[in-house]
Design a protein around this motif. Structure first.
Motif, PDB file in Angstrom:
ATOM      1  N   ALA A  66      -0.005  11.762   8.887  1.00 60.41           N
ATOM      2  CA  ALA A  66       0.235  11.311  10.261  1.00 60.41           C
ATOM      3  C   ALA A  66       1.114  10.066  10.292  1.00 60.41           C
ATOM      4  N   ASN A  67       1.161   9.343   9.172  1.00 54.58           N
ATOM      5  CA  ASN A  67       1.967   8.126   9.118  1.00 54.58           C
ATOM      6  C   ASN A  67       3.424   8.386   8.743  1.00 54.58           C
ATOM      7  N   ARG A  68       3.737   9.622   8.421  1.00 53.62           N
ATOM      8  CA  ARG A  68       5.096   9.967   8.012  1.00 53.62           C
ATOM      9  C   ARG A  68       5.812  10.699   9.148  1.00 53.62           C
ATOM     10  N   PRO A  69       7.096  10.426   9.338  1.00 53.82           N
ATOM     11  CA  PRO A  69       7.852  11.139  10.378  1.00 53.82           C
ATOM     12  C   PRO A  69       8.089  12.592   9.986  1.00 53.82           C
ATOM     13  N   SER A 126       0.817  -1.215   0.000  1.00 51.17           N
ATOM     14  CA  SER A 126       0.000   0.000   0.000  1.00 51.17           C
ATOM     15  C   SER A 126       0.850   1.264   0.000  1.00 51.17           C
ATOM     16  N   ASP A 127       2.048   1.215   0.600  1.00 52.61           N
ATOM     17  CA  ASP A 127       2.925   2.376   0.541  1.00 52.61           C
ATOM     18  C   ASP A 127       4.366   1.909   0.433  1.00 52.61           C
ATOM     19  N   GLY A 128       5.149   2.693  -0.291  1.00 53.04           N
ATOM     20  CA  GLY A 128       6.520   2.293  -0.573  1.00 53.04           C
ATOM     21  C   GLY A 128       7.411   2.243   0.649  1.00 53.04           C
ATOM     22  N   HIS A 154      13.340   4.036   8.435  1.00 54.96           N
ATOM     23  CA  HIS A 154      12.587   3.781   7.211  1.00 54.96           C
ATOM     24  C   HIS A 154      12.292   2.295   7.109  1.00 54.96           C
ATOM     25  N   GLY A 155      11.067   1.982   6.637  1.00 54.40           N
ATOM     26  CA  GLY A 155      10.648   0.592   6.524  1.00 54.40           C
ATOM     27  C   GLY A 155      11.449  -0.235   5.557  1.00 54.40           C
ATOM     28  N   HIS A 156      12.274   0.401   4.719  1.00 50.21           N
ATOM     29  CA  HIS A 156      13.130  -0.359   3.805  1.00 50.21           C
ATOM     30  C   HIS A 156      14.092  -1.281   4.537  1.00 50.21           C
ATOM     31  N   ILE A 157      14.324  -1.025   5.835  1.00 53.23           N
ATOM     32  CA  ILE A 157      15.223  -1.896   6.595  1.00 53.23           C
ATOM     33  C   ILE A 157      14.724  -3.335   6.564  1.00 53.23           C
ATOM     34  N   TYR A 158      13.419  -3.520   6.462  1.00 61.08           N
ATOM     35  CA  TYR A 158      12.873  -4.876   6.420  1.00 61.08           C
ATOM     36  C   TYR A 158      13.196  -5.559   5.087  1.00 61.08           C
ATOM     37  N   GLY A 159      13.159  -4.811   4.007  1.00 62.16           N
ATOM     38  CA  GLY A 159      13.555  -5.369   2.720  1.00 62.16           C
ATOM     39  C   GLY A 159      15.033  -5.703   2.699  1.00 62.16           C
ATOM     40  N   HIS A 200       5.133   7.661  -6.381  1.00 63.48           N
ATOM     41  CA  HIS A 200       4.974   7.095  -5.045  1.00 63.48           C
ATOM     42  C   HIS A 200       3.678   7.611  -4.411  1.00 63.48           C
ATOM     43  N   ARG A 201       3.192   6.873  -3.422  1.00 62.36           N
ATOM     44  CA  ARG A 201       2.006   7.305  -2.663  1.00 62.36           C
ATOM     45  C   ARG A 201       2.464   7.907  -1.347  1.00 62.36           C
ATOM     46  N   ILE A 202       1.988   9.090  -1.065  1.00 57.27           N
ATOM     47  CA  ILE A 202       2.400   9.762   0.166  1.00 57.27           C
ATOM     48  C   ILE A 202       1.614   9.257   1.369  1.00 57.27           C
TER      49      ILE A 202
END
Length: 360
Positions: free
Chosen positions: A183-186, A5-7, A34-39, A177-179
């Motif tokens: 509230a979900n962004r730092p 749902s989001d990059g 950043h969630g990319h750490i999981y990738g 990209h989808r923003i």
């Protein structure tokens, strides 16, 4: 299927393809901004690397990480990770303007470093990292995920470098990209000094791909522009960017990046790439084939023989990670050269620096 749902939280998963024996290669994860750490971690673990440590100053981020990777030791400080001689590599996804200094500190501690893109927000940070990498002999590698963690992009590289479309003339890249909810962004996501600008940030994916597919080792920025069309409440943010480059291979490049993916799209961005050669062309529809196929990884090849549609989802894998692990062990550069990783970073910084500001 990974969350699409989001990059920021897109973390592809592939089949385990270990290149080392259990316990032969330990790594740590740190700075989980950043969630990319999981990738990054998924790819390394699938290659046989063992995740030993995690560190972040925010216990909530650590708790969420442990849900995904239970059994990981929690470091009390980053120094605790750097002091562990068993750790050969640190994967990190810090706030962008902090990535360079963390990388230098990591290399000076005798460990290789694997950062999320963008690796730098200033040319001074890049210069410092170049110097430390040269002095220490350690790696400062970058997670350019829109090529390295996309099967159709990896397959396109095999086709292009195998001569399937002749000499590459131009690369056209689209990286929307989808923003999502703000509230979900730092807070740093909207701070220019911290995120570096849209061409520096998500534009880094596009420039890295251009260098790779064309074989260019350098390029000049012909033109660049950025703008903020729909986020007036965060004036330092840029929701649109474009640039044109000319590589020393003779190939040209145009790319557009933006934060305008509408809610109706089934994934975070309709990423596309068109590679034009003297004997044909390839189009990649990476994450979705709009209104036809939500799985992604679609490659279209047109040459003298005709038209081909090849879906490579689950068929190619993500060999970068295994190659990178072996590079760290053998001090080779099979996965990606240090010069390439740094040149992509340099060019996105230069594009950002000369970009004309579009006023809506």
């Amino acid at each position: 299927m990974p969350q699409k749902s989001d990059g920021m939280n897109y973390a592809p998963q592939g089949k385990p393809r270990p290149v080392v024996k259990p316990g032969e290669f330990f790594f740590a994860a740190a700075f989980l901004e950043h969630g990319h750490i999981y990738g990054q971690c998924n790819g390394l673990i699938e290659a046989g690397a063992v995740l030993k440590w995690v560190y972040d100053a925010d216990p909530k981020k650590v708790a969420a990480f442990l849900e995904k990777y239970p059994g990981t030791q929690v470091a009390r400080s980053y120094d605790e990770i750097l002091a562990d001689p068993a750790v050969k590599l640190v994967a990190a996804a810090a706030i962008p303007n902090e990535r360079g200094a963390i990388g230098c500190r990591t290399m000076q501690a005798g460990k290789d470093y694997f950062t999320d893109k963008t690796p730098f927000t200033t040319l001074d940070q890049l210069d410092n990292a170049r110097g430390v990498a040269a002095a220490t002999g350690r790696k400062y590698m970058v997670y350019y995920s829109e090529r390295l963690h996309v099967e159709c992009a990896m397959h396109a590289g095999d086709l292009v470098h195998g001569g399937a479309i002749g000499k590459v003339v131009q690369v056209l890249g689209l990286g929307p990209h989808r923003i999502g909810p703000k509230a979900n962004r730092p807070a740093w996501f909207y701070n220019r000094a911290q995120f570096g600008g849209i061409l520096c940030d998500i534009g880094s994916h596009q420039i890295e791909q251009f260098l790779y597919f064309t074989g260019s080792t350098d390029a000049t920025v012909s033109s660049a522009a950025v703008g903020n069309f729909a986020n007036a409440d965060t004036p330092e943010f840029e929701d649109f960017g474009e640039a044109s480059l000319l590589g020393n291979s003779g190939a040209s490049h145009y790319f557009r990046v933006d934060w305008f993916t509408p809610p109706g799209l089934s994934t975070w961005g309709d990423g596309r790439l068109v590679i034009l050669g003297t004997k044909g062309y390839i189009e990649l529809r990476k994450y979705v084939d709009v209104a036809r196929d939500k799985a992604g990884d679609n490659l279209y090849l047109v040459d003298d023989k005709g038209e081909q549609h090849i879906n490579v989802a689950g068929k190619v894998g993500f060999r970068f990670f295994g190659e990178f692990v072996l590079d760290c062990l053998n001090r080779t550069e099979t996965a990606m050269s240090q010069a390439h990783a740094f040149k992509a970073a340099e060019l996105c910084l230069k594009a950002q620096a000369v970009a004309r500001r579009i006023t809506p």
